[in-house]
Scaffold this active site. Structure first.
Site, PDB file in Angstrom:
ATOM      1  N   GLY A 126       0.813  -1.207   0.000  1.00 42.83           N
ATOM      2  CA  GLY A 126       0.000   0.000   0.000  1.00 42.83           C
ATOM      3  C   GLY A 126       0.845   1.256   0.000  1.00 42.83           C
ATOM      4  CG  ASP A 158      -2.944  -9.737  -0.817  1.00 44.45           C
ATOM      5  OD1 ASP A 158      -3.170  -9.123  -1.869  1.00 44.45           O
ATOM      6  OD2 ASP A 158      -2.395  -9.223   0.172  1.00 44.45           O
ATOM      7  CE  LYS A 175      -0.192  -7.116  -1.027  1.00 43.78           C
ATOM      8  NZ  LYS A 175      -1.007  -6.608   0.100  1.00 43.78           N
TER       9      LYS A 175
END
Length: 447
Positions: free
Chosen positions: A147, A214, A218
């Site tokens: 983010g 997820d 990453k």
């Protein structure tokens, strides 16, 4: 290939360079990116030395309700035409297709690309990086990992002269919120998940988050950046948090630990001494004194260990439209400055060929919970089994008041050992006559 930039005069008659900017996707992040491009156009121009002209926003439904009110004439369903005429393409639509095809088209047309698509990069990143390198364009993806947390550029640039040995990351806000609620309030997993869904931290289908997919995407990106070798998603060991119980959380707390879902990429060696890198995602026990243990709620953090720099931690909001848009715009400004000043694009450095190693080669510790027959000699026989596998016990705790009549619950934390030896020890434990069931097995990290 460098595109010929468009020149024009602004409303005051001043000569300016215009960079045609296409946006693919207008969800919570995309709508905020569009808003900033429009509202802060003058400020961005001052920083870049060129004007970013938002030429269009490609969406599936031009009439859908958006988080931000935007000029309706910007919306189009023809993403292909939009990409063909762009200097910078911002891809925030997610998924593999049509995002992959559109990014490749942008690269072939000489456009710089900014994306937040971690699933695409984890699966097809190596091919996209090669295409961008060959075309001399920039492919940026700061928003794909954590983010708003700036981690891609620090690893790629600031630490490029150092040797990173390990990266530990809390890179999924949904699972961190769930585990934090379980730790702070004592609620069970599905109650914490329902709370996360009500607050908008978790999707109606939370599979990608709670099953670790997820975070695994990453982890593959972080490993590629940190070790200069292109790691594919299928090289990442992945385990989620569905099996974590309130009893596991309580036992961890009693022993001075907290449970976090960690993305880990670290240099390690096999039993034969061959060096490689292990990339994995799984719930882990961290001592409460570890910096990552203090990451609460839906926040993200990445803890980096390097030979020269030592220990570094990057912390911040891991999701949300406005915070993630900040990371996207940082990449856009960087790409735009390159276009104005000239020079080749920058993607990632992947010059090494470090061997990816399976999880059974890593050195770790286990926290093991077992329900046993409550009789004399049990502990001695279990200790003997551990010793036979070359695994030593660091601590043992017996829970009271939770086991059935005639049973006892024991919780062990081992010293560090090879994963393969620890896993074999657990299998042997399950076969012992005095062991009724293996309640839980969790790894201990950050030691």
């Amino acid at each position: 290939m460098n595109r010929k930039l468009e020149d024009s005069n602004d409303e005051k008659g001043r000569h300016t360079v215009v960079l045609r900017t296409a946006l693919l996707g207008c969800g919570s992040v995309g709508s905020q990116v569009a808003r900033i491009l429009l509202e802060e156009a003058d400020s961005l121009e001052e920083r870049i030395g060129a004007r970013l002209e938002l030429t269009g926003i490609a969406v599936r439904d031009t009439n859908a309700i958006r988080d931000v009110e935007l000029p309706p004439e910007l919306f189009t369903t023809n993403a292909t035409a939009l990409v063909k005429d762009a200097d910078i393409v911002i891809e925030l639509m997610g998924g593999i297709e049509p995002a992959k095809t559109l990014i490749l088209a942008a690269i072939e047309n000489g456009a710089s690309v900014v994306t937040g698509n971690k699933a695409l990069l984890a699966q097809h990143g190596p091919a996209l990086y090669e295409k961008a390198d060959a075309a001399g364009v920039q492919l940026s993806y700061e928003a794909a990992v954590a983010g708003a947390v700036p981690i891609v550029r620090p690893i790629r640039d600031s630490l490029s002269g150092d040797k990173i040995t390990r990266v530990l990351g809390i890179v999924n806000g949904t699972t961190n919120y769930i585990l934090d609620q379980m730790d702070s309030t004592g609620v069970k997993f599905y109650d914490a998940l329902a709370d996360a869904q009500q607050l908008g931290y978790a999707e109606a289908d939370p599979t990608a988050d709670v099953d670790g997919h997820d975070a695994a995407s990453k982890a593959a990106i972080l490993a590629t950046l940190s070790f200069h070798t292109r790691f594919r998603l299928d090289r990442v060991f992945c385990e989620g948090i569905r099996h974590i119980t309130a009893e596991d959380i309580a036992a961890a707390k009693d022993a001075g630990y907290v449970i976090k879902l960690l993305a880990i990429a670290e240099r390690t060696t096999t039993g034969d001494g061959d060096e490689g890198v292990s990339v994995r995602v799984h719930p882990s026990l961290l001592r409460r004194t570890h910096p990552l243990a203090a990451v609460h709620g839906a926040f993200n953090a990445v803890f980096v260990e390097a030979e020269g720099a030592g220990e570094l931690m990057f912390y911040g909001q891991g999701a949300g439209g406005v915070p993630t848009a900040s990371a996207v715009l940082g990449d856009v400004v960087s790409a735009a400055r390159r276009l104005v000043l000239g020079g080749p694009g920058r993607t990632e450095i992947a010059s090494a060929e470090i061997r990816p190693l399976p999880i059974d080669t890593v050195m770790t510790s286990y926290a093991i919970g077992v329900e046993v027959v409550d009789e004399s000699g049990v502990l001695a026989s279990i200790a003997s089994l551990f010793a036979g596998r070359g695994v030593s016990i660091e601590s043992m705790h017996q829970s009271t008041g939770q086991s059935a009549q005639g049973s006892a619950e024991l919780r062990f934390v081992t010293h560090r050992a090879r994963e393969s030896a620890l896993a074999a020890t657990v299998r042997d434990l399950a076969d012992m006559d005095v062991v009724k069931t293996v309640i839980s097995v969790l790894r201990v990290e950050g030691e």
